[in-house]
Design an enzyme around this catalytic site. Sequence first.
Site, short mmCIF file in Angstrom:
data_model
loop_
_atom_site.label_atom_id
_atom_site.label_comp_id
_atom_site.label_asym_id
_atom_site.label_seq_id
_atom_site.Cartn_x
_atom_site.Cartn_y
_atom_site.Cartn_z
CG HIS A 59 38.11 30.70 46.82
ND1 HIS A 59 37.46 30.25 47.95
CD2 HIS A 59 37.15 30.92 45.90
CE1 HIS A 59 36.16 30.19 47.71
NE2 HIS A 59 35.94 30.59 46.48
CD GLU A 77 32.79 28.87 46.94
OE1 GLU A 77 32.96 29.73 47.81
OE2 GLU A 77 33.19 28.99 45.77
CD GLU A 81 36.51 35.20 44.44
OE1 GLU A 81 35.29 35.27 44.75
OE2 GLU A 81 37.01 34.15 43.96
CG HIS A 82 34.63 34.31 49.35
ND1 HIS A 82 33.44 33.85 49.88
CD2 HIS A 82 34.82 33.60 48.21
CE1 HIS A 82 32.95 32.90 49.10
NE2 HIS A 82 33.77 32.73 48.09
#
Lengths: 433, 422
Positions: A73, A148, A76-77
Amino acid sequence: MSKINNKRIVKNTRLGGEYIEIDHATGLKIKLFPMPGYSSAFALFGTKYGSVDVTFKTANDQDFITVPNGIAHYLEHKLFESEECDAFSLFAKTGANCNAFTSFDATAYLFGCSQKFEENLEILLKFVQEPYFTDENVAKEQGIIGQEIRMYDDDPGWRVFFNGLQGIFHSNPVRIDIAGTVQSIAEINKDLLYRCYNTFYNPRNMVLSIAGNFDPDTVVDLCDKLVKEAPDLKLETIIPEEPDDVKEKYVSQKLEVAMPLASLGFKINGVSDSESPKLYVLYNMLMETLLGHTSSFYTDAVKSRLISESNYRVGVFNARGAFVLTAEFEADDPKKVRDELIKTLEAAKLNGIPEAEWNNVRKQTYGEFVKQFGSVQSVALAMLEAAFKDGGAFDLAETAADATIGQMTELLGRINTDYATLSVIEPIDKPTD
Amino acid sequence: MDNNLQRTRLADGIHFNSFTDDRYKVNRVSVAFMTKQSNDTAAAYALLANILTKKNATFPNEKDFHNYEASLYASEIHGEAGCLGDVSLLDFSVSSISDKFALEGEPISEQAAGLLLDCILRPAFQNGVFTDIETEKQNQIRIIEAELNDKQEYAHNKGIELLCPNEPFSVNTNGTIDTVNALTPSTLLSAYKELLSHARIEIICVGRDSFSHLLPIFQKEFDSLTRGDIDPCVTTASPIAQTVNEVTDIMSVVQGKMVIGLKTDYKNKAATSLMNKIYGGMVTSKLFLNVREKLSLCYYCWSRYNRYKDTFTVDCGVEKENIGKARAEILKQLDDMRSGDFADTDIEVALMALRNDTNTVNDSAATLAAWYTDRIYRGDVIAPAEALAEYEAVTREQIVEAANAVKLSAVYVLSGEEGEKE
């Protein structure tokens, strides 16, 4: 000359559609579904790499290594940034909507557009293949991802589901939040990101899936030009061995909710990656028939106020090495609901599945798939998901259309209601159970 | 795409609208009731959205009803109580796959439209009133209580209440626990009858197949209604107040939420829409790039503009120690807009995004139906592509004027228990 190793047309007469499958010389799988009459196109460039892939080995490694949770993840960012600017800014100049997502077993970057398709595809192919990580930009991302993670900490729907996975699984990494934890992401640095990138963002491990208004030849030309060759790394990933039973039968947490929110999960063991798409459809049909909105259970439970009418749903959770039948509900007495749900499944084993109701659910499921093929986003996503499991985009609709009551009975027999975890989010001002 | 929406008057305040395109796999039919929004009726409309979509006179038993929906290939009847500005929008719809795709050649679309009509016009009455009201009321109360679960939406609604107090726009479309409790079989029946006789009714069909066979069916059904005075369905802009309404609620949350409410009296709505896009309406907006990306103050931070009410809301998720900093930065970015501190490329980017959004509307029957519902309500029925001209005519000066017309009116904060650490 084009770098196409193999090209096939996949047709479906029942749904009246067809798409092109291309095996690119770089190892990239390309799935193209032109949809005449549509104004927009939707493209996904994905890798078979999700949050569960924390232990892996390549031909260059002596042994398996384990990396911090949440790294897929995090990657991905970070991929949205290049040395000059970020991908958001590039797509903004063409008017396209862009985004990305990381799931348990895949990561994908996407755009939707109604203009400048070629330009957008070029941006997508380039930024995913041009990582730019520095100590500074990696450290900065910890703040945003930390926020997040904390945002989801307040989300009862998310927490009840994840707490449930933590109760069901002993060691499968699905029990860890996709974004990792504030502690695990603190261990991520640029070297680890490059290592994971170079391992999993290899075209042999990737799929490009596009649906809607576009020219397939343009896609092939751009792939020939932009998709980079990479050596076959003989990638191996490991999902830890998982016992058959659940880790905990009951898990709970207190949050700001008005009434208890619950998720009941039945662990199904021995489902292989290749059979999971088909079983996903069939078990969804079984759950809907016995416990869903068309069932006697649901009508009676709402009428007797055992469950709240809102936020009740049944379904299937499926990730690599994990297959769970789920029922999510709001109820004053979640344990009583759990007992009733189990009783209903056991009764069906003895008395059989109501065939007329099941046939209605079969048509309902098939109808939902037909609707899916009217959306460029859904079609592109269906092709991507199928490709990661070596299947076809029409397979699920065909499974629903051709399903039999015999299959349902067999699958019902595989449910062990003893392997169940009840996860509950309780209101803060209520005493614990 | 040309605007080929076919619009036919069926009766006083009732129109049948249809749009056919073979790109779709589905046929979608919706019946929208538009009427004045108020605290007195919201609970009843919310209950009707639910009670009318789970049984009817033909299928008085819910299980049979849902099984019939399923047998029509997932033709689920959907009811939603929402609003367009100050107007209540009670929308009933069904989306069914085209007959072409039926496994056994069933005429799905006509049966689905028939089911929708049965639900709206022939409810499951017992002794002339709705049945199982008490269970429905309890369900609705649970829905209201569950609003708390989604803190983002909860905070947004609180922000709207603070921004537009005592205006129909701020009425909770779910009703309140008190107004739901106060409903009786006879008040619910009255609300239902009022809708049928006084609401503006728009039937909107979008899909793959021709809807010409449905027109006479709907004509016959709606001809039989007794119609009274039709609700004018008026929305007024929210008046700009001289003071800023501020409220902070304390809850046990890890991440706080802040909603900043703004108002404008600027008349050029296209310029105001573009201003909103540049300010906080896209991923390259000033709020996203500065408040989230540059300063890492919020995980999400965006603005929404309501053209009916001339209001804006800036929503953000923010740690409690950063609430003050985030508020200051959000308002500083607005000041920058006011002084023209944005690039011409920002305007181009906003226009590109609007072009992309409007071109894409046609690709889904549901989004096109929503588009036409909105345009019909505005009294300006144009196709999505035709709407771009008004944005393309906007000048940089008008965007700056739009930003200068915006006034801070409300700040709602949902914070963790310790309060803000400065």
